[in-house]
Structure formats: structure tokens, C-alpha cells
Design a protein around this motif. Structure first.
Motif, PDB file in Angstrom:
ATOM      1  N   LYS A 111      30.004  38.980  48.433  1.00  0.00           N
ATOM      2  CA  LYS A 111      29.594  41.276  48.085  1.00  0.00           C
ATOM      3  C   LYS A 111      30.916  41.179  49.494  1.00  0.00           C
ATOM      4  O   LYS A 111      30.343  42.449  49.832  1.00  0.00           O
ATOM      5  CB  LYS A 111      28.760  41.342  47.988  1.00  0.00           C
ATOM      6  CG  LYS A 111      28.097  41.286  46.825  1.00  0.00           C
ATOM      7  CD  LYS A 111      26.774  42.604  47.218  1.00  0.00           C
ATOM      8  CE  LYS A 111      25.846  42.737  45.758  1.00  0.00           C
ATOM      9  NZ  LYS A 111      24.379  43.285  45.743  1.00  0.00           N
ATOM     10  N   GLN A 112      32.101  40.691  49.860  1.00  0.00           N
ATOM     11  CA  GLN A 112      33.238  40.684  50.714  1.00  0.00           C
ATOM     12  C   GLN A 112      33.545  41.789  50.044  1.00  0.00           C
ATOM     13  O   GLN A 112      34.029  41.878  48.756  1.00  0.00           O
ATOM     14  CB  GLN A 112      34.336  38.856  50.716  1.00  0.00           C
ATOM     15  CG  GLN A 112      34.700  39.341  51.404  1.00  0.00           C
ATOM     16  CD  GLN A 112      34.296  38.914  53.243  1.00  0.00           C
ATOM     17  OE1 GLN A 112      33.156  40.678  54.389  1.00  0.00           O
ATOM     18  NE2 GLN A 112      33.326  37.612  53.629  1.00  0.00           N
ATOM     19  N   ILE A 113      33.886  42.747  51.226  1.00  0.00           N
ATOM     20  CA  ILE A 113      35.076  43.629  50.899  1.00  0.00           C
ATOM     21  C   ILE A 113      36.314  43.107  51.428  1.00  0.00           C
ATOM     22  O   ILE A 113      36.374  43.287  52.944  1.00  0.00           O
ATOM     23  CB  ILE A 113      34.565  45.108  51.514  1.00  0.00           C
ATOM     24  CG1 ILE A 113      33.404  45.364  50.603  1.00  0.00           C
ATOM     25  CG2 ILE A 113      34.872  45.807  51.309  1.00  0.00           C
ATOM     26  CD1 ILE A 113      32.536  46.236  51.170  1.00  0.00           C
ATOM     27  N   LEU A 114      37.375  43.061  51.276  1.00  0.00           N
ATOM     28  CA  LEU A 114      38.610  42.411  52.108  1.00  0.00           C
ATOM     29  C   LEU A 114      39.377  44.114  52.112  1.00  0.00           C
ATOM     30  O   LEU A 114      40.202  44.429  51.563  1.00  0.00           O
ATOM     31  CB  LEU A 114      39.569  41.794  51.660  1.00  0.00           C
ATOM     32  CG  LEU A 114      38.335  40.046  51.270  1.00  0.00           C
ATOM     33  CD1 LEU A 114      39.559  39.247  50.770  1.00  0.00           C
ATOM     34  CD2 LEU A 114      38.349  39.930  52.429  1.00  0.00           C
ATOM     35  N   LEU A 115      40.365  44.018  53.115  1.00  0.00           N
ATOM     36  CA  LEU A 115      41.079  45.398  53.322  1.00  0.00           C
ATOM     37  C   LEU A 115      42.318  45.016  54.473  1.00  0.00           C
ATOM     38  O   LEU A 115      42.296  44.729  55.656  1.00  0.00           O
ATOM     39  CB  LEU A 115      40.145  46.665  54.362  1.00  0.00           C
ATOM     40  CG  LEU A 115      41.042  48.199  54.734  1.00  0.00           C
ATOM     41  CD1 LEU A 115      41.920  48.785  53.870  1.00  0.00           C
ATOM     42  CD2 LEU A 115      40.306  48.612  55.241  1.00  0.00           C
ATOM     43  N   GLU A 116      43.565  44.451  53.708  1.00  0.00           N
ATOM     44  CA  GLU A 116      44.718  44.812  53.865  1.00  0.00           C
ATOM     45  C   GLU A 116      44.944  45.557  55.264  1.00  0.00           C
ATOM     46  O   GLU A 116      45.464  46.908  55.048  1.00  0.00           O
ATOM     47  CB  GLU A 116      45.829  44.252  52.951  1.00  0.00           C
ATOM     48  CG  GLU A 116      46.752  43.999  53.496  1.00  0.00           C
ATOM     49  CD  GLU A 116      47.798  43.575  52.369  1.00  0.00           C
ATOM     50  OE1 GLU A 116      48.998  42.980  53.047  1.00  0.00           O
ATOM     51  OE2 GLU A 116      48.284  43.066  51.438  1.00  0.00           O
ATOM     52  N   VAL A 117      45.608  45.459  56.627  1.00  0.00           N
ATOM     53  CA  VAL A 117      46.242  46.261  57.560  1.00  0.00           C
ATOM     54  C   VAL A 117      47.445  46.397  57.815  1.00  0.00           C
ATOM     55  O   VAL A 117      47.986  44.886  58.728  1.00  0.00           O
ATOM     56  CB  VAL A 117      44.571  45.690  58.304  1.00  0.00           C
ATOM     57  CG1 VAL A 117      45.276  46.915  59.575  1.00  0.00           C
ATOM     58  CG2 VAL A 117      43.717  46.714  58.386  1.00  0.00           C
ATOM     59  N   GLY A 118      48.157  46.686  56.725  1.00  0.00           N
ATOM     60  CA  GLY A 118      49.365  46.401  57.465  1.00  0.00           C
ATOM     61  C   GLY A 118      50.846  46.513  55.992  1.00  0.00           C
ATOM     62  O   GLY A 118      49.804  47.169  55.501  1.00  0.00           O
ATOM     63  N   ALA A 127      34.475  38.968  40.420  1.00  0.00           N
ATOM     64  CA  ALA A 127      33.888  39.878  40.710  1.00  0.00           C
ATOM     65  C   ALA A 127      33.440  41.296  41.302  1.00  0.00           C
ATOM     66  O   ALA A 127      33.684  42.934  41.543  1.00  0.00           O
ATOM     67  CB  ALA A 127      33.920  40.848  39.332  1.00  0.00           C
ATOM     68  N   GLU A 128      32.697  41.061  41.669  1.00  0.00           N
ATOM     69  CA  GLU A 128      31.775  41.738  42.543  1.00  0.00           C
ATOM     70  C   GLU A 128      32.260  42.164  44.281  1.00  0.00           C
ATOM     71  O   GLU A 128      32.092  42.878  44.938  1.00  0.00           O
ATOM     72  CB  GLU A 128      30.182  41.391  42.872  1.00  0.00           C
ATOM     73  CG  GLU A 128      30.006  40.697  42.160  1.00  0.00           C
ATOM     74  CD  GLU A 128      28.358  40.400  41.911  1.00  0.00           C
ATOM     75  OE1 GLU A 128      28.150  39.459  43.402  1.00  0.00           O
ATOM     76  OE2 GLU A 128      27.399  40.524  42.007  1.00  0.00           O
ATOM     77  N   GLN A 129      33.765  41.404  44.558  1.00  0.00           N
ATOM     78  CA  GLN A 129      34.548  41.159  45.810  1.00  0.00           C
ATOM     79  C   GLN A 129      35.682  42.666  45.908  1.00  0.00           C
ATOM     80  O   GLN A 129      36.690  42.413  45.358  1.00  0.00           O
ATOM     81  CB  GLN A 129      34.901  39.286  46.352  1.00  0.00           C
ATOM     82  CG  GLN A 129      33.714  39.276  46.621  1.00  0.00           C
ATOM     83  CD  GLN A 129      34.209  37.483  46.496  1.00  0.00           C
ATOM     84  OE1 GLN A 129      35.389  37.286  46.527  1.00  0.00           O
ATOM     85  NE2 GLN A 129      33.530  36.544  47.213  1.00  0.00           N
TER      86      GLN A 129
END
Length: 403
Positions: free
Chosen positions: A214-221, A238-240
Motif C-alpha cells: 500500500k505504498q504512497i508515492l509523491l513526486e517532489v519536483g 492498484a492499491e499503490q
């Protein structure tokens, strides 16, 4: 911004500032991964560098790269092994043609880097094999052999601050190894020299991060390049969730609206937001709202649809004000006072259960004046009473005899 000496510090500043803004809003990283210069931001946020030292290194790195001969980079939509095989077939055993595998962005997207003439020739070589490649908008051949002349001088720059380097306090992925950075690597000037020259193994690092379901990835750039790589990775489920901080250049949505939309999406995904931190520099009057996301379902009556009821108001005024208002309610009656429905008398066949529901149903039917025949489960067909039978549910003969 087309000059490397300007581009790299600008990237660092934008990424670092965005990361600090998210942290101020309560969005703290559990882990990080950078892409080339982005690893310096991750290392700085993790406490390896101070901000001042990181800026000095990034500025020196960009200046040294900018003084090198120009080069080119080419994106190839193939697996790393296939790209290496094509490079081996293309490059003769001479010293005048060199190309490097610079980046592995996804398992099916790589970037090669080298002198412009060599990259042009390799692009034509791949076109003859029906492989469409795309030139990247870069001024130099990053992460290639063309970086070799500055390796020694850049290593000396890092050695000047080697006693200030500290082990990372937040785990992050190394571009060089494609796995978690170690304290020895992060504090070694030789590592940062390798980072300048060797292949960026971003795809391997993403696979490590995506191991968590259940990873949440946030691009910072700037842009959505890394988000796109994450979405295309075969380990992505699909859960990520994957979000960006800054819109794509072709997206006309205002920057602040895009950022706040991402904040709302993070909250909907379950991320805890520090709302006092979010409003720290603004004056707000809090208004409570329902504690669920609006489902955005339309209930509007579309034009042209005919109503089946007369919606015209009545012109007759009721004299008693007590008759002006209505409260909807059920018409109440006691079950025991109902009269048997003899006019609609029928015969009901009930296959009995062992939970009491059938008995309740029989009682209700008999109260209504209905005839009831019951069938219970047994080992063979038999008639126990005039209106009661037993049969084996698994034998068809019993059903035929019953009917």
C-alpha cells in the motif's frame, strides 16, 4: 535553464523547497528515492549533507559538467539486456565510438549517453531495426564516459566536507546500487564520484519501494516524469497511489490549484495532514463539514424529461392551518388484528429449515387463512400427516412422489 550549470542548482532548489513545504504540511517521508541530482536532495533531507554543503556540491557539479564538451542522450523503449545487446552489435572495437548506458528508468525504458555524432548514428542503427527512439533535451552526455575528466576534481570537492558527512537519518535508495543506501556509501567521497558517472538504476530502486503493498508515492519536483516511470513499473499495483506536486507543462491548471488537489488526494488516501501547519501563514475561520468525501453523483433533472406528476400548486386554500403541513409516517396496525384473507386463499408448500424461520412463516400464513403443506428432510420418502411429508433431498424419486 538550458545551461547545465544553472539547471542542476535550479532542480535542487525546487525539489528541496517542495519537500520542506510538504513536511511543514505534515507529509513526512518514510523513505525517498532521487533521480540523478534528486539523490542530493534525498541525502540533504536525510541529514547526510547540510543545506549549504549540498548547494555548494550541486553548484560545483553543474559548473564542472557545463565546462565539458557537449553530448547527447537517447531514450530507448527496450529492456536493459536488449539495449546492451544492441550497443554491443553497434560499437566496433575502436576507441573513436563510445556510448554508455546512462539510465534505466523502467524495465522497458533505458537511456544511452555519449558524443552527439555517436548518438545520432546509434539512433539510425535502431531505426533500421524498427525501434523508435527519442532524443532528450539535454546539453551534455550525463552518466557517460564523457564525465570521466571531472571525476577527480569533483571527488576532491566532496573530500573537503567529508568530515561533515553524516549517516542518513531517513532511508533512501541509491541510484548507483538500486537498493538502500548504506552509511558507508553516503559518507564516502568515492561514492558521489561514482554517482556522477555510473548508470542511474532508478527502475531497480522503484521495485524496492513498490515491494510494500500500500505504498504512497509523491513526486517532489517539476513535471510528472518520475510519476510516469512509477505508474509504468510492472511491480506497481492498484492499491499503490502515485501523485505529483507540480503540473505537466501542457496542463493549464494553476500551479497552486494543482498542488492543493494533490494535498486533498493525499488526505483521501489516508495521509495525516498537519492542518495548523498548512494554515500557519494564513488567517482562516474554520467551518465544520461532513467527514466524508463528496461522491460527485448527479441528481439533476435533465432538460426535456417529462414529469409524471402534476407539479402545479393548488389554488384552493385550506381554512384550517393545522391542515397546511404534513409529516410522512407509516400506517400502523397490529399483526394479531388482521383478518384472514379468505378471498385469496392458496396452498403453500414449505420446505422446512432447522433455524425456525419456516415455523414462523407457517404461523403467519395460517394466521392469514392460508393452507400449508410442509416437507422435512429425511432418509426416505414418507407421509407423516395429511399436510406433512418427509423426503431425502438428494433423491429425485422423493420429489416425484411428493408432487
Amino acid at each position: 535553464l538550458s545551461q547545465t550549470a544553472i539547471t542542476q542548482p535550479a532542480l535542487f532548489v525546487i525539489e528541496y523547497a517542495l519537500a520542506k513545504l510538504w513536511i511543514e504540511w505534515g507529509v513526512h517521508p518514510r523513505a525517498m528515492i532521487g533521480h540523478s541530482i534528486g539523490e542530493y536532495v534525498a541525502a540533504c533531507l536525510a541529514g547526510v549533507f547540510s543545506l549549504e554543503d549540498a548547494l555548494a556540491l550541486v553548484a560545483a557539479r553543474g559548473k564542472m559538467m557545463g565546462e565539458l564538451p557537449t553530448g547527447a542522450m537517447l531514450a530507448i523503449p527496450l529492456h536493459e539486456d536488449a539495449v546492451r545487446a544492441h550497443l554491443k552489435a553497434f560499437l566496433p572495437n575502436t576507441e573513436d565510438k563510445t556510448l554508455s548506458l546512462a539510465v534505466v528508468n523502467t524495465p522497458s525504458l533505458c537511456v544511452i549517453s555519449g558524443e552527439t555524432a555517436n548518438v545520432d548514428a546509434f539512433q539510425n542503427f535502431m531505426a533500421d531495426r524498427d525501434v523508435t527512439c527519442r532524443r532528450l533535451n539535454t546539453s551534455h552526455a550525463f552518466h557517460s564516459e564523457m564525465m570521466e575528466p571531472i571525476i577527480g576534481s569533483f571527488t576532491e570537492q566532496v573530500r573537503k566536507i567529508r568530515f561533515k558527512l553524516k549517516p542518513p537519518q531517513i532511508p533512501y535508495i541509491s541510484n548507483v546500487t538500486g537498493t538502500w543506501i548504506t552509511a558507508a556509501e553516503a559518507t564516502d567521497p568515492e561514492y558521489w564520484a561514482r554517482h556522477l558517472r555510473e548508470t542511474v538504476r532508478f527502475a531497480d530502486g522503484m521495485e524496492r519501494l513498490l515491494n510494500e503493498p500500500k505504498q504512497i508515492l509523491l513526486e517532489v519536483g517539476p513535471g510528472r516524469a518520475l510519476s510516469t516511470f512509477a505508474m509504468r513499473h510492472p511491480a506497481k499495483t492498484a492499491e499503490q497511489s502515485v501523485f505529483s506536486s507540480i503540473r505537466h507543462p501542457k496542463d493549464r491548471k494553476p500551479d497552486e490549484a494543482f498542488l492543493l488537489t494533490t494535498l486533498g488526494n493525499l488526505w483521501l488516501t489516508g495521509v495525516s495532514i498537519d492542518w495548523p501547519g498548512f494554515y500557519a501563514h494564513k488567517r482562516r475561520r474554520r467551518i465544520p463539514l461532513p467527514t466524508y468525501p463528496f461522491e460527485r453523483k448527479r441528481y439533476w433533472i435533465e432538460p426535456g424529461r417529462q414529469l409524471s406528476v402534476d407539479s402545479r400548486p393548488s389554488s384552493v386554500r385550506k381554512p384550517d392551518i393545522a391542515d397546511w403541513f404534513y409529516v410522512p409516517s407509516w400506517k400502523k396496525s397490529e399483526p394479531g388484528n388482521r383478518k384472514p384473507e379468505t378471498e385469496n386463499r392458496k396452498t403453500w408448500l414449505i420446505f422446512m429449515d432447522e433455524c425456525g424461520l419456516g415455523s414462523e412463516l407457517i404461523g403467519q400464513l395460517k394466521t392469514d387463512g392460508q393452507d400449508v403443506i410442509t416437507v422435512k428432510s429425511g432418509t426416505a420418502f414418507s407421509k407423516s400427516e395429511d399436510d406433512a411429508y418427509i423426503l431425502d433431498p438428494g433423491q429425485a424419486d422423493g420429489y416425484h412422489a411428493l408432487f
